[in-house]
Write a protein that holds these residues in place. Structure first.
Motif: not given
Lengths: 114, 111
Positions: B35, B43, B88, B90, B94, B99-104
Motif C-alpha cells: 500500500y 493507504p 509511506l 506499507l 495475511r 486478519t491483515i497485519y501491517f508493517g511499520e
C-alpha cells in the motif's frame, strides 16, 4: 462504488469522553470491515473488525456498530484516554473471508485532552 | 513471533531513480500486499502477491512492480521516480484468516 467515506476529519474530546467515528460504503459486496489505529510514524494497527451478519462487536473499550441496511458502520471509544490520540481509519474489503484488497477511508485524527 | 518487517525504514532518492523496498511477512502468512500512504491520506492498495504471483493490482502505473519469493517475502520496485511518489509504503500480510497485519512502513522521499 469502491469508496469508503469517513467522518469527521478530526475530533477533539476530553478524557473520559466517547468519540464516535462514522463510515459509509456503497458496495454491498463488502463483507469485512476493520478499523485501524495509526500513530505518527508507525504503520496501521488492527483495532477491531466486524462482519455484516453482526450488528455490534465490542473489544475492550472499542465498539463497532454496524447498520447493514444503511450501509454504515461506526467506531465508539469508551472512556477515551490521552493515549488514544491517533489517526483512525475504517476500511472495507470483499471476497471469501474478506480476502480482497482493503479500501480505506480518509482517516480521523483524534485528540484526547486530559 | 515477529510481525511484518520492512526495510529500509527511511530513504531519499532523486527524481528519475529506481527504488526497491523489502518486506518479510508475519510468520505463517503467505499473502503479501503493498500500500502507498501519502501524507494525511489513507493507504491506497498497490498490489497483492500470493504463491509468487501478482493476484490483484490497484490503480498504479507499470512503474510499480513487485515480486514474491518462495519464502513469502516480497519486494516493491518503483522505476523512474517522480516527486509524487514520496509517501509511506506499507507492506501487509495475511494468513489463512482474514486478519491483515501491517508493517511499520518505508518512508520514501523523492527530491
Amino acid at each position: 462504488q469502491q469508496q469508503v467515506k469517513q467522518s469527521p476529519q478530526s475530533l477533539i474530546v476530553q478524557k473520559g469522553g466517547i468519540p464516535i467515528i462514522n463510515c459509509a460504503y456503497e458496495n454491498t459486496a463488502f463483507d469485512y470491515f476493520p478499523w485501524y489505529q495509526q500513530f505518527p510514524g508507525k504503520g496501521p494497527a488492527l483495532l477491531i473488525a466486524i462482519r455484516p451478519d453482526v450488528s455490534e462487536k465490542k473489544e475492550g473499550r472499542f465498539t463497532i456498530s454496524f447498520n447493514k441496511s444503511a450501509k454504515q458502520f461506526s467506531l465508539h471509544i469508551m472512556d477515551s484516554q490521552p493515549g488514544d490520540s491517533a489517526t483512525y481509519f475504517c476500511a472495507a474489503s470483499k471476497g471469501v473471508l474478506g480476502t480482497d484488497k482493503l479500501i480505506f477511508g480518509t482517516g480521523t485524527r483524534l485528540q484526547v485532552f486530559p | 513471533d515477529a510481525g511484518v518487517t520492512q526495510s529500509p525504514t527511511h530513504l531519499i532518492k532523486t527524481r528519475g531513480q529506481q527504488v526497491t523496498l523489502r518486506c518479510s511477512p508475519k510468520s505463517g502468512h503467505d499473502t503479501v500486499s503493498w500500500y502507498q500512504q501519502a501524507l494525511g491520506q489513507g493507504p491506497q492498495f498497490i498490489f497483492q502477491y500470493y504463491e509468487e504471483e501478482e493476484r490483484q493490482r490497484g490503480n498504479f502505473p507499470d512503474r510499480f512492480s513487485g515480486h514474491q519469493f518462495p519464502n513469502y517475502s516480497s519486494e516493491l520496485n518503483v522505476n523512474a521516480l517522480l516527486l509524487g511518489d514520496s509517501a509511506l509504503y506499507l507492506c501487509a500480510s495475511r494468513g489463512s484468516g482474514n486478519t491483515i497485519y501491517f508493517g511499520e512502513g518505508s518512508w520514501l522521499t523523492v527530491v
